[in-house]
Scaffold this active site. Structure first.
Site, PDB file in Angstrom:
ATOM      1  N   HIS A  16      -8.167  -3.634  -2.301  1.00 20.60           N
ATOM      2  CA  HIS A  16      -6.965  -3.036  -1.710  1.00 20.60           C
ATOM      3  C   HIS A  16      -6.694  -3.615  -0.324  1.00 20.60           C
ATOM      4  O   HIS A  16      -5.546  -3.632   0.128  1.00 20.60           O
ATOM      5  CB  HIS A  16      -7.130  -1.516  -1.622  1.00 20.60           C
ATOM      6  CG  HIS A  16      -5.852  -0.798  -1.314  1.00 20.60           C
ATOM      7  ND1 HIS A  16      -4.867  -0.564  -2.255  1.00 20.60           N
ATOM      8  CD2 HIS A  16      -5.375  -0.279  -0.147  1.00 20.60           C
ATOM      9  CE1 HIS A  16      -3.854   0.071  -1.700  1.00 20.60           C
ATOM     10  NE2 HIS A  16      -4.133   0.247  -0.417  1.00 20.60           N
ATOM     11  N   ASP A  25      -9.028  -3.590  -6.755  1.00 21.66           N
ATOM     12  CA  ASP A  25      -8.459  -2.465  -6.002  1.00 21.66           C
ATOM     13  C   ASP A  25      -9.024  -1.148  -6.519  1.00 21.66           C
ATOM     14  O   ASP A  25      -8.771  -0.751  -7.652  1.00 21.66           O
ATOM     15  CB  ASP A  25      -6.937  -2.480  -6.150  1.00 21.66           C
ATOM     16  CG  ASP A  25      -6.233  -1.540  -5.179  1.00 21.66           C
ATOM     17  OD1 ASP A  25      -6.895  -0.628  -4.648  1.00 21.66           O
ATOM     18  OD2 ASP A  25      -5.024  -1.724  -4.960  1.00 21.66           O
ATOM     19  N   SER A  38       0.815  -1.205   0.000  1.00 15.00           N
ATOM     20  CA  SER A  38       0.000   0.000   0.000  1.00 15.00           C
ATOM     21  C   SER A  38       0.859   1.269   0.000  1.00 15.00           C
ATOM     22  O   SER A  38       1.732   1.448  -0.833  1.00 15.00           O
ATOM     23  CB  SER A  38      -0.957  -0.037   1.194  1.00 15.00           C
ATOM     24  OG  SER A  38      -1.925   0.983   1.106  1.00 15.00           O
TER      25      SER A  38
END
Length: 305
Positions: free
Chosen positions: A243, A213, A116
């Site tokens: 995500h 995502d 991330s």
């Protein structure tokens, strides 16, 4: 032979002066018969602590890796500082400090796994120091775009003094003025800045993207990789994932398996995924998770005294 020994990680503290420190957890290889070339550092995403990656550390250790995790300064977790003072540059400083600490202990062969928001930091670090390899998962490449999607508004278009100070990101106060000022001052914000940083990257690099995502654009990841002057890159898709790689056990296990397969290969400078890995059983993962939670709570209680 598989070694299913489970225990808490080894706890370390890097003292920085001014009563500040970075907490580091070390997981030793569980299978001593396998010799890996590199120690792996795991950089957790925004609002994630190092204990959130207990499972991944266990998978990697079960396959012969020496694994290091840490909590960034000015972040959630056990290191010094509050998250409303976090910035990308603070995150970068924290990661570089951990790597320098490892080198001071004679550990020079280091691979990096980042997820991330920490992936954007990892791209900077990989371009500036000698790493053996880089693996990212749902890695942010266009910080401004990701923030806009996460916060439902492009706050970076506003004058700095007009940005609300109490923006909620992943359930935490972002400390927006500190964060945004650093983004612009140090060129963290755009896809172009990430491309410029990584265009000369020449180490094995694997990027895992998720087909569900909503925060990271797959085409932008492909553009980033396409602009690298390297033949040591590859992109893999985590099918069925968003995500949030921990949204359910199926997605989480796929993440652990895929990253471990990638780590084994890039440890030998190959960018394909190995077929077979040694998986810890569910009981082992449960025990290590409970042990880490107890260790975290014990350290946290000492810190508030």
């Amino acid at each position: 032979m598989k070694n299913t020994q489970t225990s808490a990680p080894i706890d370390h503290m890097i003292s920085l002066g001014d009563n500040r420190h970075i907490r580091v957890w070390e997981t030793l290889p569980k299978n001593q018969e396998i010799k890996r070339n590199n120690t792996i550092v795991i950089a957790a995403g925004f609002a994630r602590r190092m204990d959130h990656f207990a499972g991944l550390a266990e998978y990697l250790a079960n396959n012969g890796f020496h694994v290091i995790r840490y909590d960034s300064l000015n972040h959630v977790g056990l290191s010094s500082g509050e998250i409303n003072q976090f910035s990308m540059s603070v995150g970068k400083h924290s990661l570089l400090t951990v790597i320098e600490w490892l080198k001071g202990r004679g550990i020079d062969q280091i691979g990096l796994i980042a997820s991330s928001l920490s992936a954007r930091i990892a791209y900077d670090v990989a371009a500036e120091i000698n790493l053996s390899f880089l693996i990212t998962a749902v890695g942010v490449v266009n910080l401004r775009s990701t923030l806009e999607k996460a916060l439902k508004y492009d706050y970076l278009q506003m004058e700095i003094n007009d940005i609300p100070e109490d923006l909620d990101f992943e359930g935490y106060n972002l400390g927006s003025k500190v964060f945004v000022t650093d983004c612009f001052d140090n060129n963290w914000d755009s896809l172009d800045s990430t491309i410029n940083k990584t265009k000369d990257l020449d180490i094995p690099f694997i990027a895992f993207i998720s087909n569900g995502d909503d925060w990271v654009c797959q085409q932008e990841v492909k553009k980033l990789v396409g602009n690298m002057n390297s033949d040591k890159t590859k992109i893999y898709s985590l099918i069925g994932s968003s995500h949030d790689l921990g949204e359910n056990l199926i997605v989480l296990r796929n993440f652990y398996q895929s990253v471990t397969r990638a780590a084994i290969r890039v440890d030998s400078e190959v960018i394909d995924l190995v077929d077979d890995i040694s998986e810890p059983n569910f009981e082992d993962l449960t025990i290590i998770t409970v042990n880490e939670r107890r260790l975290k709570n014990k350290i946290a209680k000492r810190n508030v005294r």
